[in-house]
Each structure stands twice: as structure tokens, then as C-alpha cells.
Design a protein around this motif. Sequence first.
Motif, PDB file in Angstrom:
ATOM      1  N   ARG A  65      -5.119   8.024   3.675  1.00 42.70           N
ATOM      2  CA  ARG A  65      -3.779   8.584   4.137  1.00 42.70           C
ATOM      3  C   ARG A  65      -3.653   8.242   5.403  1.00 42.70           C
ATOM      4  O   ARG A  65      -2.304   7.905   5.745  1.00 42.70           O
ATOM      5  N   ALA A  66      -4.417   8.593   6.174  1.00 39.69           N
ATOM      6  CA  ALA A  66      -4.061   8.293   7.615  1.00 39.69           C
ATOM      7  C   ALA A  66      -3.950   6.895   7.994  1.00 39.69           C
ATOM      8  O   ALA A  66      -2.979   6.402   8.774  1.00 39.69           O
ATOM      9  N   LEU A  67      -4.710   5.997   7.302  1.00 41.44           N
ATOM     10  CA  LEU A  67      -4.442   4.528   7.685  1.00 41.44           C
ATOM     11  C   LEU A  67      -3.110   3.957   7.164  1.00 41.44           C
ATOM     12  O   LEU A  67      -2.521   3.249   7.772  1.00 41.44           O
ATOM     13  N   LEU A  68      -2.722   4.529   5.995  1.00 35.29           N
ATOM     14  CA  LEU A  68      -1.389   4.092   5.462  1.00 35.29           C
ATOM     15  C   LEU A  68      -0.225   4.627   6.069  1.00 35.29           C
ATOM     16  O   LEU A  68       0.886   4.178   6.257  1.00 35.29           O
ATOM     17  N   MET A  73       0.843  -1.333   0.092  1.00 33.55           N
ATOM     18  CA  MET A  73       0.062  -0.040  -0.019  1.00 33.55           C
ATOM     19  C   MET A  73       0.821   1.266   0.008  1.00 33.55           C
ATOM     20  O   MET A  73       1.731   1.609   0.731  1.00 33.55           O
ATOM     21  N   THR A  74       0.463   2.131  -1.140  1.00 31.31           N
ATOM     22  CA  THR A  74       1.264   3.458  -1.007  1.00 31.31           C
ATOM     23  C   THR A  74       0.262   4.297  -1.469  1.00 31.31           C
ATOM     24  O   THR A  74      -0.650   4.023  -1.661  1.00 31.31           O
ATOM     25  N   GLN A  75       0.873   5.542  -1.597  1.00 33.26           N
ATOM     26  CA  GLN A  75      -0.384   6.816  -1.839  1.00 33.26           C
ATOM     27  C   GLN A  75       0.296   7.857  -2.759  1.00 33.26           C
ATOM     28  O   GLN A  75       0.371   8.825  -2.565  1.00 33.26           O
ATOM     29  N   PRO A  76       1.078   7.344  -3.864  1.00 29.78           N
ATOM     30  CA  PRO A  76       1.497   8.262  -4.896  1.00 29.78           C
ATOM     31  C   PRO A  76       0.440   9.190  -5.380  1.00 29.78           C
ATOM     32  O   PRO A  76       0.713  10.520  -5.591  1.00 29.78           O
ATOM     33  N   PHE A  77      -0.668   8.685  -5.528  1.00 32.24           N
ATOM     34  CA  PHE A  77      -1.906   9.652  -6.227  1.00 32.24           C
ATOM     35  C   PHE A  77      -2.374  10.294  -5.130  1.00 32.24           C
ATOM     36  O   PHE A  77      -3.507  11.213  -5.234  1.00 32.24           O
TER      37      PHE A  77
END
Length: 477
Positions: free
Chosen positions: A264-267, A167-171
Motif C-alpha cells: 500500500r505504501a509503495l502504491l 497498479m491499484t489496491q482494491p483488495f
Amino acid sequence: MNIVLFRRDLRVEDNRAVAAAFVAGAPVIAVYISTPAQWQQHCLSPMQADLIERRLKALREELSQFETPMIFIECLDFDSGNQWLVEFCIKQRIEQVFFNREYEVNELRRDEDLVRQLNKNKIQSQSFDDKCVFSPGSIKNRQGSYYKVFTPFKNEWMKRLLVGGEMTQPFMRAEPKPKPKLNIDIEGEFDLELTQAEIALNYPKMDSRSWHSDSEAIQEVLNDFCINKSCDYQQNRDFPSVDGTSQLSPYLAIGALSARQCIRALLYYSRGNVTKGGDIWLSELAWRDFYTHLLVAMPKLSMNKAFLDWECKVAWSGDRNHFQNWAKGQTGYPIVDAAMRQLNTTGWMHNRLRMIVASFLTKDLHIDWREGERYFMSRLIDGDFAANNGGWQWSASTGCDAQPYFRIFNPTSQGEKFDSDTRFITHWIPELKPVPVKLRHKPWSWDQAESLDYPPPIVDHKVEREITLGMYKEAKG
């Protein structure tokens, strides 16, 4: 000078319209248009109205930190709201109006009319997809159409959160925070008063103070869930007496919090290694996207129509007295009654219970799901049209990827399974405390049931189940 128009996106943080308005360079005025007559038609709940009012007051204070005044204006409905806004833009020589899209039919028509009027007067506008994690229409199957089943939709939705197997969040980069734009000059004494006018919704309200209205407190609720509850979410989420859910739905419903902020917070707190509980919670956010995407793909869902065409042949035969018993929490089935009393008192209901009471209304009482949908919207502090409509049609077996019509919850066994110690039902139905614990989910079987100030079952579940099976079979043909 530019305007950012707020609706159900009541936040500064991670708001695409807000970010774009400030990046554009000109000073920004925030505008919120209250439309009580329209809300009445849409069954806005008094408790959600109160939360919106409180949140608007907090939002005005937050915007003041960026030297951004907020105008609160009341207009009767969408048409008069558009008329006021266009006239204001002309008078104040507004260059651009920024807003986030809403997807219900009336809201889409409102925005189309607004853009048309602005264009006619040479005023630019920009609109954004902000509610969903992924924009409606952006997730399609191999045939290039929208998904009609949730699981493959979720799988594709999840893929977009996955990079390199983790799990990442680039977008998921947050929208840039606003920067102060000084020297706003609003012409006219009356208009200046608008920026200072008291925020007071001319609409029935119920006390919502058990829910937060300021951004920091809402963020703390999110952080607490991610740190302390998300890992056990899959184990605790079905038990209404356990504090195992996120309690974030009211904030998502009015846009005080975005789904992207939740992810975002979960990640962040899981360091990219999301637990099973966190994964299940992400699925709940995907359900919210799924139902909103369906609204865009199927406008009839906003027009009192079922997803499945054969639903119009279902012979809903329930009577008004039974509906009133259900609404008041007086059906004689404890788990149903406790859930409805929780809703009527707090404006919120546990998700497992929403499925149970919806199944009971449609499949035990044979009452049109639309009646329940409207009642929920008139009571829920977290009322969201897409999620509420999708949930009711799922329970009534008339929606997209709904439960099969022959799957009918037994309210007694559901209570015994998810409230085995009866803590939940006795909290909301104290009349049942004299009943032995093992009989509280079927108090009519107690030999002293006649002494209780609690009604016997208004229907026989076994009998009504057979009626429902025949009713649906006939409708499907």
C-alpha cells in the motif's frame, strides 16, 4: 468477552485477527504466550527475542489506547501454552478466541489442538490468513496445483495487483481500526496482575536497539524507502556497502509490519506507477509468499526434509572445523568472512551475501545446508522459517526452483563484483587495510600476506567446485 491471541503478528494496524475481534462487539483482551523451550528448539535468535520483547512493550502501550489490556504469560512450550489458554478462557467465560494462522508443522499442530480443546469446552474460535499477501493455496496453476517455479507464481501474484494495466489496491483495503471496548472485568486478583505483569522474555537476548520497536518509527522506515530508495532498488540492492535495501525484514518477520502495508505504501507514494526498482522489490515480497505457500503445500519442508527427494543421497562430507571457521568469519575468503561477521555482530546480513555464504558452506565446504539454516536462525534478527529455509535450499540447489547445482559462486569474483572498492570487507575485516585495494579480495596473493592477522583460504575453490559437481551428479544418478 473475547481474546485476540498474538504470535508473529505484533501490530494493531492491518491485523485481521485484531480487526475481527473488535468488530465482534464484545470487549477484547490481548494475550501473548511466551514459550522459551519451544523457541530453543526452533533456534530463535537472541537478537530477535530482544526485538520481540521491545515490540511487545510497545504493542501493550498501543493497545491501551483502545482500552485493551494485554496479558503476557510464559509457558514452557506449545502444549502448556494451550493448556493455560483454555483454562483461562473457561475461568473468564471467554466467548471467542481470534488468532492468525502460522504454517509450520509444529504451529499447525498447536492450533489444531487449541481449536479442538476450545470446541470441547464450547468456546468458539476464528483463525485468519494474515501473513501473506494472498492466502496459501489461493494461487494455483492450470492443473489446480501449487506452483513449483517462482516466475509463473510471481506473474499470477502480480496479476492480482493489477487492474486496468495499472497498479491499484482494491483488495488491499486496510483492516478496520479497533474501537475502544470499555468495562472489561477480569475475575480474580491473580488474573488482574497478569494484565500488569512486566514483559520480560525468559530467553537469551542481544541488544536490538539499532532496530525500531514502535509502529510510527517502523512506518517512517517504510515511507522513507518508498519515497527515496525504491526507484533505485534494482541498481543498489546487490551492493552491501550501499544503503539500498528496505531494512524492513525484521519487522516483517515478527509481524510488526505486514506485507500489505508495504505494498500500500509503495502504491501510494508511486501514485500507482511503480518504477522498475519498485517492481523488483514487489518480487521480493512475492518470494516471501512463495516460500510460505510451499510450507503449506509441502509439510516435509518443516521437518528437515529437502524439496527434491534426491537430496537425501548427497554425501555431505564437510568437517566441523570448517563449519566453525565459516561461522566465525575465518575462512580466508574476505567477502564470506565479512558477511559472517556482519551477521554475528548485527543479526542481519545483506541478501546478496546470504547467497554467497550459503553457496560457500554447501558447495565449497560440502556441509549440509541444514547446518547453515539452523545457524542463520540462531543469529538473524529477521529470522523467518519459510524465507530462511527457502533461501538455503535455493543456494544448495535442493529446493523448489533452486539455482542449478552446477551454478557455484566463486567467492573471490563475487566479492570483486559486488564490493569492488572493498569498503564493505575492510569495514568488517580491518586486518586487510594494509593490503593494496586490488588484492584485498585475494589477500593470499599479496607478497606480505604472512604479516597479516588473517588466515589463508581454508579450501581451494577450484578443487572444491569439481568435488561438488561430482557429489551432486552421483546423488542425482
